[in-house]
Design a protein around this motif. Structure first.
Motif, mmCIF file in Angstrom:
data_model
loop_
_atom_site.group_PDB
_atom_site.id
_atom_site.type_symbol
_atom_site.label_atom_id
_atom_site.label_comp_id
_atom_site.label_asym_id
_atom_site.label_seq_id
_atom_site.Cartn_x
_atom_site.Cartn_y
_atom_site.Cartn_z
ATOM 1 N N GLY A 38 32.842 -34.905 47.926
ATOM 2 C CA GLY A 38 33.241 -33.700 48.635
ATOM 3 C C GLY A 38 33.427 -32.509 47.709
ATOM 4 N N CYS A 39 33.791 -32.778 46.445
ATOM 5 C CA CYS A 39 33.963 -31.696 45.483
ATOM 6 C C CYS A 39 32.639 -31.005 45.192
ATOM 7 C CB CYS A 39 34.566 -32.225 44.186
ATOM 8 S SG CYS A 39 36.209 -32.976 44.378
ATOM 9 N N TYR A 40 31.537 -31.682 45.467
ATOM 10 C CA TYR A 40 30.213 -31.117 45.234
ATOM 11 C C TYR A 40 29.555 -30.702 46.543
ATOM 12 C CZ TYR A 40 30.410 -32.233 40.315
ATOM 13 O OH TYR A 40 30.755 -32.249 38.986
ATOM 14 N N GLY A 41 30.362 -30.560 47.570
ATOM 15 C CA GLY A 41 29.877 -30.035 48.831
ATOM 16 C C GLY A 41 29.191 -31.035 49.736
ATOM 17 N N LEU A 42 29.225 -32.322 49.373
ATOM 18 C CA LEU A 42 28.574 -33.324 50.204
ATOM 19 C C LEU A 42 29.444 -33.682 51.399
ATOM 20 C CD1 LEU A 42 27.011 -35.708 47.538
ATOM 21 C CD2 LEU A 42 26.012 -33.705 48.643
ATOM 22 N N GLU A 43 28.793 -34.006 52.482
ATOM 23 C CA GLU A 43 29.467 -34.302 53.748
ATOM 24 C C GLU A 43 29.431 -35.804 54.018
ATOM 25 O OE1 GLU A 43 28.978 -33.143 58.506
ATOM 26 O OE2 GLU A 43 27.556 -32.405 57.009
ATOM 27 N N ARG A 44 30.524 -36.334 54.474
ATOM 28 C CA ARG A 44 30.602 -37.767 54.772
ATOM 29 C C ARG A 44 29.938 -38.057 56.114
ATOM 30 N NH1 ARG A 44 34.107 -41.371 57.423
ATOM 31 N NH2 ARG A 44 34.446 -43.357 56.344
ATOM 32 N N LEU A 45 28.912 -38.924 56.074
ATOM 33 C CA LEU A 45 28.237 -39.324 57.307
ATOM 34 C C LEU A 45 28.767 -40.645 57.855
ATOM 35 C CD1 LEU A 45 24.482 -38.484 56.590
ATOM 36 C CD2 LEU A 45 26.307 -37.001 57.451
ATOM 37 N N GLY A 46 29.417 -41.391 57.013
ATOM 38 C CA GLY A 46 29.965 -42.690 57.400
ATOM 39 C C GLY A 46 30.620 -43.313 56.190
ATOM 40 N N PRO A 47 31.150 -44.524 56.317
ATOM 41 C CA PRO A 47 31.806 -45.180 55.184
ATOM 42 C C PRO A 47 30.863 -45.294 53.980
ATOM 43 C CG PRO A 47 32.242 -46.370 57.212
ATOM 44 C CD PRO A 47 31.200 -45.344 57.540
ATOM 45 N N GLY A 48 31.230 -44.665 52.884
ATOM 46 C CA GLY A 48 30.443 -44.760 51.667
ATOM 47 C C GLY A 48 29.113 -44.031 51.703
ATOM 48 N N LEU A 49 28.892 -43.177 52.674
ATOM 49 C CA LEU A 49 27.612 -42.474 52.802
ATOM 50 C C LEU A 49 27.859 -40.964 52.872
ATOM 51 C CD1 LEU A 49 24.547 -42.516 53.175
ATOM 52 C CD2 LEU A 49 24.934 -42.779 55.647
ATOM 53 N N TYR A 50 27.245 -40.230 51.936
ATOM 54 C CA TYR A 50 27.435 -38.787 51.849
ATOM 55 C C TYR A 50 26.075 -38.095 51.749
ATOM 56 C CZ TYR A 50 32.165 -40.262 50.666
ATOM 57 O OH TYR A 50 33.402 -40.847 50.690
ATOM 58 N N ALA A 51 25.970 -36.946 52.357
ATOM 59 C CA ALA A 51 24.740 -36.166 52.293
ATOM 60 C C ALA A 51 25.092 -34.689 52.243
ATOM 61 C CB ALA A 51 23.851 -36.461 53.496
#
Length: 241
Positions: A38-51
């Motif tokens: 999240g510090c790099y602007g990624l969004e959580r799509l689900g448990p352990g998954l970021y985009a």
């Protein structure tokens, strides 16, 4: 210790910690990004998954499905999973560079997390990198030659670039006598000729086929984790679950 000295020591510790965090973020952004997506602007799509944020629904579904199928591919080969790496997925090059990525399709970071570039958002690349994480989770600190690590990842991911379709012999390239053992040697060899992946996959797939398939690989990893060295573990022979 007097109060003033304790205050000074505490302040110095905070400053040093902040310096370490800042240095890590600057010099090793991939490590920092996998620690705090999240510090790099990624969004959580689900448990352990970021985009990266703002993806249309179709791309979000694609990312989620790739992660699911890749996880299932790893689970099926190993008859379960002991690792649960975070996946950081980028659909643009700017995003991937921003989290410390380079020219690779994907990369396992510290054998804990996986980063996928826009060129690596598919089941083969994702399961390849997830295999590295799963293998090292099972090895519990034991070491293997880098050619085995990479060859196994090709086998588990069923990468058609480096493996023939399932059959008696899946080799697309005969392995050289001395495949790269260390990571540095592997990186040099792979940058010079990507066929080294096919050679490593050939070596691993032939050993697996001769010794009982997937159960033999799992048994080999268990022997390594128990302290047996690699040559002895490989020479043990056929093993069944």
């Amino acid at each position: 210790m007097p109060l003033r000295r304790r205050w000074i020591a505490g302040a110095v510790a905070v400053i040093l910690l902040a310096a370490v965090v800042t240095l890590t973020a600057v010099v090793f952004p991939s490590v920092a990004a996998t620690t705090c997506p999240g510090c790099y602007g990624l969004e959580r799509l689900g448990p352990g998954l970021y985009a990266e944020p703002g993806l249309p629904a179709s791309q979000r579904r694609r990312v989620t499905e790739v992660a699911r199928q890749a996880g299932e591919r790893v689970r099926a080969f190993f008859a379960g999973r002991r690792s649960s790496p975070d996946l950081l997925v980028c659909l643009t090059e700017d995003c991937y560079r921003g989290i410390g990525g380079g020219r690779e399709r994907g990369v396992a970071v510290l054998n804990r997390s996986v980063m996928l570039s826009p060129r690596g958002v598919d089941v083969v690349i994702a399961s390849h990198e997830m295999t590295h994480v799963e293998l090292h989770a099972r090895l519990d600190g034991a070491e293997v030659p880098q050619w085995f690590d990479e060859g196994l990842a090709v086998l588990v991911s069923d990468d058609p670039r480096y493996l023939a379709p399932a059959g008696e012999d899946r080799c697309l390239a005969e392995p050289r006598r001395d495949l790269p053992v260390t990571l540095d040697d592997w990186l040099r060899a792979a940058s010079a000729d990507a066929r080294v992946y096919a050679e490593a996959a050939c070596q691993v797939s032939r050993w697996a086929a001769a010794n009982g398939g997937e159960p033999a690989v799992r048994g080999l990893v268990e022997r390594l984790a128990s302290g047996q060295d690699f040559p002895a573990a490989v020479a043990t022979g056929p093993v069944r679950d």
